[in-house]
Design a protein around this motif. Structure first.
Motif, short mmCIF file in Angstrom:
data_model
loop_
_atom_site.label_atom_id
_atom_site.label_comp_id
_atom_site.label_asym_id
_atom_site.label_seq_id
_atom_site.Cartn_x
_atom_site.Cartn_y
_atom_site.Cartn_z
N UNK A 1 63.13 78.11 2.25
CA UNK A 1 62.82 77.17 3.41
C UNK A 1 61.41 77.11 3.76
N UNK A 2 60.80 78.43 3.76
CA UNK A 2 59.60 78.35 4.37
C UNK A 2 58.37 78.60 3.36
N UNK A 3 57.07 78.51 3.66
CA UNK A 3 55.92 78.53 2.62
C UNK A 3 55.62 79.92 2.71
N UNK A 4 55.55 80.57 1.49
CA UNK A 4 55.54 81.92 1.26
C UNK A 4 53.77 82.12 1.34
N UNK A 5 53.06 80.90 0.61
CA UNK A 5 51.63 81.18 0.57
C UNK A 5 51.17 81.16 2.22
N UNK B 1 56.26 69.28 4.08
CA UNK B 1 55.40 69.98 4.79
C UNK B 1 55.50 71.63 4.64
N UNK B 2 54.40 72.07 4.28
CA UNK B 2 54.57 73.85 4.29
C UNK B 2 54.68 74.09 5.60
N UNK B 3 55.74 74.89 6.11
CA UNK B 3 56.20 75.26 7.30
C UNK B 3 56.19 76.87 7.50
N UNK C 1 56.12 73.21 -1.87
CA UNK C 1 56.65 72.65 -0.56
C UNK C 1 56.30 71.09 -0.39
N UNK C 2 54.92 70.73 -0.91
CA UNK C 2 54.66 69.42 -0.80
C UNK C 2 55.11 68.63 -1.98
#
Length: 282
Positions: free
Chosen positions: A129-133, A197-199, A254-255
């Motif tokens: 669910x979250x953005x690793x980058x 959205x990256x979160x 994510x996007x």
């Protein structure tokens, strides 16, 4: 465009030069406060206090849909949240910073958790669910500041506003194997994914919740506030260092979260549904 969502104690960003304030109307009502567009260390960002500018909203009263929708409508592609959290593991000490990459939804009240429904159907993957980058970039920023930050943690989200029971705390620690507990990141994280959205959230551990035997370690509001200040400054330094550097480039799409998630054909959508989908999918 980066947006920062401020949690408890974060109602503005020192050094943010305000360009304008956005009073956004959304299909879901008003966000928590006006959204500030400003320049921070040479970069244009947006800022939104999650609980309102005077901390007037309980976790269950925050209009998460309106918050994320308004940020998306203003061109946001990345969101960094700042949140006070309780620690469910001995190695995450009060005062430590932590980044969650997994979430356990323990919300039982009626928070709206999706932009979809009412004839518009989508099932967005939240396996990651979250953005690793973005998490990697924040971790690198912390390293540059010589600040330790825990990684790959699981955040369990509870209703609030009451602080939890010892039984609940032990359940989340032992049965769920969660590392952090808080009241606000759900549905925020999932709505961000639906909005492509990256979160990522920087969690600021203020206490050991109430799973320990020693009653002196059980969380109280007084305890949270007294331990919060110095840790908050470290979190802000990590954020500042990230913003000064190169923006993270998303590696887990994510996007593009909606590409294969929407089941309702475009030709079957009403005009309102098309308008909604256009904002989310842009």
């Amino acid at each position: 465009m980066l947006a920062v969502i401020g949690g408890t104690g974060i109602y503005n960003i020192d050094g943010l030069i305000t360009i304008e304030k956005h009073d956004v109307d959304t299909p879901y009502g008003k966000p928590s406060a006006e959204i500030v567009r400003g320049v921070y260390h040479g970069k244009e960002i947006l800022f939104l206090p999650r609980h309102g500018s005077n901390h007037s909203l309980l976790p269950s009263e925050v209009n998460y849909q309106a918050n994320i929708w308004s940020l998306k409508s203003l061109g946001v592609k990345q969101v960094i949240g700042l949140s006070a959290v309780g620690s469910l593991q001995q190695d995450i000490k009060p005062g430590d910073l932590a980044i969650a990459d997994q979430y356990f939804d323990f919300i039982k009240n009626t928070r709206e958790k999706t932009f979809f429904g009412n004839g518009l159907v989508a099932h967005v993957s939240t396996a990651e669910p979250t953005c690793k980058a973005l998490a990697d970039a924040l971790s690198n920023a912390a390293e540059k500041c010589d600040i330790s930050i825990h990684r790959n943690k699981t955040y369990a989200c509870v209703d609030g506003p009451r602080l939890g029971t010892k039984a609940e705390s032990l359940f989340l620690k032992n049965a769920v194997n969660a590392d952090l507990v808080g009241m606000t990141n759900v549905p925020e994280v999932f709505l961000a994914r639906e909005a492509q959205i990256c979160y990522c959230t920087i969690g600021i551990a203020t206490d050991y919740d109430c799973w320990q035997d020693d009653p002196k370690e059980h969380v109280t509001v007084e305890q949270v506030i007294s331990r919060y200040g110095a840790s908050l400054e470290r979190a802000k330094l990590v954020l500042e260092t990230y913003i000064k550097g190169t923006s993270a480039r998303c590696s887990n799409r994510c996007n593009h979260a909606l590409e294969s998630a929407v089941l309702t054909p475009t030709e079957s959508m009403t005009q309102d549904q098309k308008n909604l989908f256009e904002v989310l999918s842009t």
